[in-house]
Design a protein around this motif. Sequence first.
Motif, PDB file in Angstrom:
ATOM      1  N   LEU A 197      -3.872   1.037  -5.843  1.00 55.15           N
ATOM      2  CA  LEU A 197      -3.053   0.915  -4.635  1.00 55.15           C
ATOM      3  C   LEU A 197      -3.387   2.027  -3.645  1.00 55.15           C
ATOM      4  O   LEU A 197      -3.414   1.803  -2.430  1.00 55.15           O
ATOM      5  N   LEU A 198      -3.665   3.215  -4.154  1.00 57.29           N
ATOM      6  CA  LEU A 198      -4.027   4.332  -3.283  1.00 57.29           C
ATOM      7  C   LEU A 198      -5.279   3.994  -2.474  1.00 57.29           C
ATOM      8  O   LEU A 198      -5.331   4.224  -1.256  1.00 57.29           O
ATOM      9  N   ALA A 199      -6.280   3.433  -3.145  1.00 59.53           N
ATOM     10  CA  ALA A 199      -7.514   3.061  -2.453  1.00 59.53           C
ATOM     11  C   ALA A 199      -7.256   1.958  -1.431  1.00 59.53           C
ATOM     12  O   ALA A 199      -7.828   1.965  -0.331  1.00 59.53           O
ATOM     13  N   ASP A 200      -6.383   1.015  -1.786  1.00 61.81           N
ATOM     14  CA  ASP A 200      -6.059  -0.071  -0.858  1.00 61.81           C
ATOM     15  C   ASP A 200      -5.310   0.463   0.356  1.00 61.81           C
ATOM     16  O   ASP A 200      -5.569   0.044   1.490  1.00 61.81           O
ATOM     17  N   LEU A 205      -5.285   1.861   6.195  1.00 59.61           N
ATOM     18  CA  LEU A 205      -5.189   2.879   7.239  1.00 59.61           C
ATOM     19  C   LEU A 205      -6.490   2.984   8.029  1.00 59.61           C
ATOM     20  O   LEU A 205      -6.482   3.099   9.261  1.00 59.61           O
ATOM     21  N   ARG A 206      -7.606   2.921   7.325  1.00 56.33           N
ATOM     22  CA  ARG A 206      -8.910   2.965   7.998  1.00 56.33           C
ATOM     23  C   ARG A 206      -9.048   1.796   8.970  1.00 56.33           C
ATOM     24  O   ARG A 206      -9.545   1.959  10.094  1.00 56.33           O
ATOM     25  N   GLY A 231       5.990  -1.871  -0.393  1.00 53.60           N
ATOM     26  CA  GLY A 231       5.285  -2.519  -1.491  1.00 53.60           C
ATOM     27  C   GLY A 231       3.811  -2.181  -1.426  1.00 53.60           C
ATOM     28  O   GLY A 231       3.415  -1.017  -1.487  1.00 53.60           O
ATOM     29  N   ASP A 232       2.976  -3.220  -1.248  1.00 53.59           N
ATOM     30  CA  ASP A 232       1.532  -2.991  -1.222  1.00 53.59           C
ATOM     31  C   ASP A 232       0.964  -2.925   0.190  1.00 53.59           C
ATOM     32  O   ASP A 232      -0.244  -3.004   0.384  1.00 53.59           O
ATOM     33  N   ARG A 269      -4.078  13.240  -3.502  1.00 50.50           N
ATOM     34  CA  ARG A 269      -3.547  12.254  -4.448  1.00 50.50           C
ATOM     35  C   ARG A 269      -4.626  11.735  -5.393  1.00 50.50           C
ATOM     36  O   ARG A 269      -4.365  10.872  -6.218  1.00 50.50           O
ATOM     37  N   GLY A 270      -5.861  12.234  -5.241  1.00 51.69           N
ATOM     38  CA  GLY A 270      -6.903  11.895  -6.197  1.00 51.69           C
ATOM     39  C   GLY A 270      -7.881  10.834  -5.760  1.00 51.69           C
ATOM     40  O   GLY A 270      -8.681  10.354  -6.578  1.00 51.69           O
TER      41      GLY A 270
END
Length: 290
Positions: A197-200, A205-206, A231-232, A269-270
């Motif tokens: 989800l972090l990558a998504d 945002l990009r 959510g997502d 956040r990694g």
Amino acid sequence: MSSDLSSDVTLDPRFTFDFVAFDGDDELDPGSRWSTWLAVEPLCRGPEPRPDWVVTSQAAIDTELGILKTGKEADAFLLERAVPGSDRLGDSCVMVAKRYRGEEHRTFHRSASYTEGRRTRNSRDARAMANKTDYGRSVAAGQWARAEWEALVRCHELGLPVPYPVQVDGTEILMEWIEVDGETAPRLAQTRPEATLLADYFEQLRAVLLTLTEQGLVHGDLSPYNILAVGDRLVVIDLPQMVDLVANPAGAEFLLRDCTNMCRWFAARGLDPRLTDEQALFGELMAVAF
């Protein structure tokens, strides 16, 4: 034949109705007012097609539900607009009412750098703001509200994830309330998304930044505190500082700062460091701007 026709008429019950007559705001409860939807100019109402939940009835009442957030230049409240006694779709909704303060009550002191490149058409207004008269302060507050309104409308029309702008009236903007299960959606800074989800989120945002930059626009104050996580998906908020990348002398500087703020948060956040290089993201954005 009787001259009094009323005695010969039987009213069809289908054409009778009950009503309650109100005489101004004195009949309303404290903290309530009649809907201001029809009181504003058509161009001060949200773009079409409008969502089904937008209440346009003249019979609706606005009721303040409480403060949502205090900010540097404005305060946000929850406001219900509803037609009393109706449960039909489009007769009741809860919105955010964002109300800009006059300059003497604001704690945001860097506004001049954002307003460079903006023009004030009315020379009287420009003089009043320069002289910081009471009228000038009210004009300035209205201009910040108008700036955010125009930014919301433009972003909505570009298909970007922002709250739907319902209406603007002076220093007050009514907009969509972004909620999750009946509560205001959390800010991105409050979340701890798992890796996928972090990558998504970063890709969402990009995509927002690419679209804005292609249009020559810069958010100007982008941070994890100005993004809601629903959510997502992400929703970008707080747009009054949006600037023109070219017309504002600090446009590129603001864009780099937006990139830095977000890349550092995602890196902390990694997220893969290859994705969170702010200089690389800034270069990608500038490449589509010109």
